[in-house]
Design a protein around this motif. Structure first.
Motif, short mmCIF file in Angstrom:
data_model
loop_
_atom_site.label_atom_id
_atom_site.label_comp_id
_atom_site.label_asym_id
_atom_site.label_seq_id
_atom_site.Cartn_x
_atom_site.Cartn_y
_atom_site.Cartn_z
N LEU A 53 34.78 19.11 51.70
CA LEU A 53 36.15 19.64 51.68
C LEU A 53 36.35 20.49 50.43
N LEU A 54 35.88 19.98 49.27
CA LEU A 54 36.03 20.76 48.03
C LEU A 54 35.36 22.12 48.15
N ALA A 55 34.16 22.13 48.74
CA ALA A 55 33.43 23.40 48.90
C ALA A 55 34.24 24.36 49.76
N ILE A 56 34.77 23.84 50.89
CA ILE A 56 35.56 24.70 51.78
C ILE A 56 36.76 25.27 51.03
N LEU A 57 37.43 24.38 50.25
CA LEU A 57 38.64 24.81 49.55
C LEU A 57 38.32 25.86 48.49
N VAL A 58 37.23 25.65 47.75
CA VAL A 58 36.87 26.60 46.70
C VAL A 58 36.53 27.96 47.33
N ALA A 59 35.73 27.90 48.41
CA ALA A 59 35.37 29.16 49.08
C ALA A 59 36.62 29.86 49.59
N GLY A 60 37.52 29.10 50.20
CA GLY A 60 38.75 29.68 50.73
C GLY A 60 39.58 30.31 49.62
N ALA A 61 39.68 29.60 48.49
CA ALA A 61 40.48 30.12 47.38
C ALA A 61 39.87 31.40 46.83
#
Ligand code: ATP
Ligand code: MG
Lengths: 387, 312
Positions: A53-61
Motif C-alpha cells: 500500500l505504501l508503495a502504491i501511495l508513494v508512486a501515486g503521489a
C-alpha cells in the motif's frame, strides 16, 4: 530534462505524504464507546500488504506531483483509491481479534486524508478531460457499482460503521426510504405548486414581488423554528379536519417535516421559474405569436423549453438542499437518516453518527452529479441565441 | 386584397401610426419605406394583429381581420420578423416547419415542404436541417426566417426587412426568388425595407412613411418622378433618381432599329445595366438579343439618357 511540478499535485502529494507516514490509518477500540488507539499503515495491515500500500501511495503521489500525462494521473488515482478501499477492509479483519464481537476498527484521519487527496487528483483529471454529461454519469455508475460490490462481498464487514449497520439493517432501509420520500416527495409537491406559481408570477407582474418576498422570508426561518411554528396549525388540522389524522397529519412526525421541506423548496423553484421565463428572448416570443401559436402553445412550445435549464437548476438546488435538511426531520420524529445521527450523538457513538451521515452525503452527491449532467444536456441543445 | 382604413396606433400620448389608409391589390408586392421609427413595423403588425390598432379597420379579401381569433389569422399570414426571430431551441428544419405543424399537416408533406424551401434558399437540407440557429451565419438565419414565413404557402406575406443581413449577391438572388414565388403563387406581399434600391426594384407600389403618416403611396416611377414632399425627395435620393428610373425599365423596351458592334445584352436586363455597360466600355451603342439569342436591335446612350429624364 527539467523536472516540472504540477501545482495541485504539490498539495496532493503533501497531504498524501503526511497522511501515509504521520497520521493514523485506522483506529482500534475495545468496544464502541471507549476512546480508540491509533494504528499506522504498517501496524494496521498484514506484513506484505502494508509495504505494498505504501508503495502504491508513494508512486501515486509522485505521479500527482510531477507534470504527467492525464491518463497516467487517472490510473494512479483510481489504483490508489481502489487499494485504499480494499485494504481498509483488510485492516478491519486484521486488527479485530478472532471471535471478539465488541472490538471496533474504524478508518482514521490518515485514511480519510488519503481518500481526499486521491479523490482530488481524480476530480482534477476528470475536470481536465472535460467529459460529456453521459460520461460523468458513467463514471458515477462505475464508482457506485464498485462500492456496491465491496459492500456485498463483505470486504468491509469488519469495519465499525458496518457493524452498526448489521445491528440495524432493517431500520436502516426503513429510515433510508423515509429520508428519500421526504426529500423527493416535498420536492415533487414543490414543483407541482411552484411551477404554476412561477408562471403566474411571470405573467402577472403585480404578484411577483409579493410572492417572492413571502417565500424569501420563509427561507430565512431556521428549520427548528419552522417545525415549532407548524406544530400548532397541523395539530389543529389533525383534531378538527375529519380524516386528517388517519392520513398521518399530526403536530409532530413526518407531516410537519414534509411541510417545512416543501416550504423551503418553494423559493428556489418559483424564483428560478420566474428568472428562466424572463430570460426567454423577446424575439422568440414574438415569433411564436407571429406564427400563430396560442398562449398555451407558446408557453409549452417556446417559453418553457427555453427556461427549462434555469428551472432545472432551481430543482437541483432544492434536491440537494432537501436531502441534507431531511436529516433534521428526525428531531421531531419525522424519521430519515437523521435518526442515526441524533441517536449516535446521544450515545457518543461516532460510528452510528456516520451510519446516518455517510449515506446522506452520498445521496446529495449523486443527486448533484446526475442533475448537473441533465442540466448540461438540456442547455447545450437549447443554447440561447446571441442575436 | 388588403384594405387598410383609417388605421391609427397610439401608445399613451405618442401616435406611432397616424390615420393610414391604403389598398394593396391582390397578387402585388407593396413596399413600405421610411426612416427608422416611422411606424413601418407597427403598421405591418397591425395587419396580422400582433398589435391591436387604436382606431381603424383592416380587411383581408373583404373580411375584417378581427373576425377570426388572432392565432388563426396569423397562421394564414406569413410573417418574416425583423431580425429573423428563430426559435433557438429548435433545429432549422423544425423552425421552418412551425406553421405547417400548427396547421396539422402530415409528416411527409411537412418534410417535403421543408426540403423544398431549404433547397430554394441554398441550404442543403441534410447538412443544415438538423442544425440549431446559433450554428448558422446571420445571413443564413435570415433566409431560414423567410423560409419559415413561406412554409404554409400563405396568400399574404408580411416581411420586415428580410434581406438586411444578406450580401449583395445573395440579396439579389433572394429578391429574384421572392419575385418568382410571388408570380408563381400569386402571393400578396408587404415588404418593409430601408433600401430604396430594393423598394424601386421589387415594389409594384411603394408606400412612404414619415412619423407615422403615409406621405405617398404610388407606383415606383411616380414616386421617383413626382415625390409628394421634400421628405420623399430626400428619401429617394435626388442624385440617384435618373438611375433608379432606368433600373425600372427593361432593355427590350428601349430598343431602337439598327445594329451595333460587340457582345449583345439580353433584352430583359435593366436599362440601368445597359447604360452602365455603354458608359464603361465607351461605346455609343450596344446590340440587344432576345431570349432565343436572336438580335432585337440596339440601345444607344442617347436613347437611354432621354429615358432617364423626369417623365412629363
Ligand atoms: N410597444 C410599444 N410601446 C411604446 N412605443 C412603441 C412600441 N412599439 C413601438 N413603439 C414606438 O413606435 C415607433 C415606431 O416603431 P416601429 O417599430 O413601427 O418603427 P419602424 O419604422 O419599424 O423602425 P425601424 O426601421 O427602426 O424598424 C417608435 O418610435 C417606437 O419607439
Ligand atoms: Mg421595424
Amino acid at each position: 530534462m527539467r523536472i516540472r511540478f504540477d501545482k495541485l499535485g504539490v498539495v496532493i502529494a503533501a497531504i498524501a505524504a503526511y497522511a501515509a507516514f504521520l497520521a493514523p490509518f485506522a483506529t482500534f477500540r475495545a468496544n464502541r464507546i471507549v476512546p480508540g488507539e491509533a494504528r499506522s499503515i504498517l501496524e494496521a495491515l498484514p506484513t506484505t500488504a502494508g509495504p505494498i500500500l505504501l508503495a502504491i501511495l508513494v508512486a501515486g503521489a509522485l505521479i500527482a506531483l510531477l507534470k504527467t500525462p492525464l491518463v497516467l494521473r487517472l490510473g494512479a488515482s483510481v489504483v490508489a483509491l481502489a487499494a485504499l478501499a480494499i485494504l481498509i477492509g483488510v485492516a478491519g479483519s486484521f486488527l479485530t481479534p478472532v471471535g471478539n464481537t465488541f472490538a471496533r476498527v474504524s478508518p482514521a484521519s490518515g485514511f480519510w486524508l488519503l481518500i481526499f487527496a486521491f479523490t482530488l487528483l481524480l476530480a482534477d483529471v476528470l475536470t481536465r478531460l472535460n467529459p460529456s454529461p453521459w460520461a460523468r454519469v458513467g463514471v458515477l455508475v462505475v464508482a457506485a457499482v464498485a462500492i456496491g460490490l465491496l459492500l456485498i462481498s463483505g470486504q468491509w464487514n469488519s469495519l465499525s460503521i458496518l457493524k452498526e449497520y448489521a445491528n440495524r439493517a432493517d431500520s436502516f432501509w426503513a429510515e433510508g426510504s423515509k429520508h428519500i420520500t421526504l426529500a423527493l416527495g416535498s420536492l415533487a409537491v414543490a414543483a407541482v405548486v411552484g411551477l404554476p406559481l412561477g408562471i403566474l408570477c411571470h405573467r402577472v407582474e403585480k404578484l411577483r414581488a409579493g410572492v417572492l418576498n413571502v417565500l424569501n422570508i420563509i427561507q430565512t426561518i431556521p428549520s427548528i423554528a419552522l417545525f415549532g411554528l407548524l406544530i400548532a396549525p397541523l395539530g389543529w388540522v389533525a383534531t378538527h379536519v375529519p380524516g386528517a389524522a388517519e392520513l398521518g397529519i399530526r403536530g409532530i412526525g413526518t407531516a410537519p417535516a414534509f411541510v417545512a421541506l416543501f416550504l423551503y423548496s418553494l423559493l428556489p423553484v418559483v424564483a428560478n421559474t420566474v428568472v428562466g421565463l424572463a430570460g426567454v428572448p423577446r424575439a422568440a416570443n414574438d415569433a411564436a405569436r407571429g406564427m400563430g401559436m396560442t398562449d398555451r402553445q407558446r408557453l409549452f412550445g417556446v417559453e418553457f423549453p427555453l427556461a427549462f435549464p434555469v428551472i432545472l437548476t432551481g430543482i437541483r438546488i432544492v434536491l440537494v438542499q432537501n436531502i441534507g435538511l431531511a436529516t433534521i426531520a428526525a428531531l421531531i420524529g419525522g424519521g430519515g437518516f437523521g435518526v442515526f445521527v441524533f441517536q449516535g450523538v446521544g450515545q457518543t457513538a461516532m460510528d452510528l453518527v456516520l451510519l446516518g451521515a455517510v449515506p446522506t452525503v452520498a445521496l446529495a452527491f449523486v443527486a448533484a452529479i446526475i442533475l448537473d449532467a441533465v442540466i448540461e444536456m438540456t442547455a447545450t441543445k437549447r443554447r440561447v441565441e446571441t442575436a | 386584397m388588403i384594405e387598410i382604413e383609417g388605421i391609427t396606433k397610439r401608445y399613451e400620448e405618442t401616435t406611432v401610426v397616424d390615420d393610414v389608409s391604403m389598398v394593396i391589390e391582390p397578387r402585388t408586392l407593396c413596399v413600405i419605406v421610411g426612416t427608422s421609427g416611422s411606424g413601418k413595423t407597427t403598421l405591418l403588425r397591425m395587419i396580422n394583429r400582433l398589435v391591436e390598432p387604436t382606431a381603424g379597420v383592416i380587411r383581408l379579401d373583404g373580411n375584417d381581420n378581427r373576425s377570426l381569433p388572432g392565432y388563426e389569422l396569423r397562421r394564414s399570414i406569413g410573417y418574416a420578423i425583423q431580425g429573423h426571430g428563430l426559435f433557438p431551441h429548435r433545429t432549422v428544419a423544425q423552425n421552418i416547419a412551425t406553421v405547417p405543424v400548427l396547421l396539422g399537416w402530415d409528416k411527409a408533406r411537412i418534410k417535403a415542404r421543408v426540403d423544398e424551401l431549404m433547397t430554394l434558399y441554398q441550404l442543403d437540407p441534410d447538412a443544415y436541417g438538423p442544425r440549431y440557429p446559433h450554428e448558422l451565419s446571420g445571413g443564413q438565419q435570415q433566409r431560414v426566417g423567410v423560409a419559415r414565413a413561406l412554409a404554409a404557402e400563405p396568400n399574404v406575406l408580411l416581411m420586415d426587412e428580410p434581406f438586411g443581413a444578406l450580401d449583395p449577391i445573395i440579396r439579389n438572388k433572394a429578391q429574384e426568388d421572392l419575385l418568382a414565388i410571388q408570380k408563381r403563387f400569386g402571393t400578396t406581399i408587404i415588404l418593409v425595407t430601408h433600401d430604396m434600391e430594393e423598394a424601386v426594384h421589387m415594389g409594384d407600389k411603394i408606400a412612404v412613411m414619415d412619423a407615422g403618416k403615409l406621405v405617398q403611396y404610388a407606383k415606383p416611377a411616380e414616386i421617383l418622378a413626382k415625390p409628394a414632399s421634400a421628405f420623399v425627395e430626400t428619401l429617394v435620393g435626388a442624385s440617384e433618381k435618373p438611375f433608379r428610373l432606368l433600373s425600372l425599365g427593361r432593355v427590350r423596351d428601349a430598343v431602337e432599329k439598327g445594329t451595333a458592334e460587340g457582345e449583345a445584352i439580353p433584352g430583359d436586363a435593366s436599362q440601368r445595366d445597359a447604360l452602365a455597360e455603354l458608359l464603361w466600355s465607351g461605346r455609343p451603342a450596344l446590340p440587344v438579343k432576345g431570349e432565343d439569342g436572336k438580335p432585337l436591335g440596339r440601345v444607344t446612350v442617347d436613347g437611354l439618357v432621354k429615358r432617364a429624364a423626369r417623365p412629363a
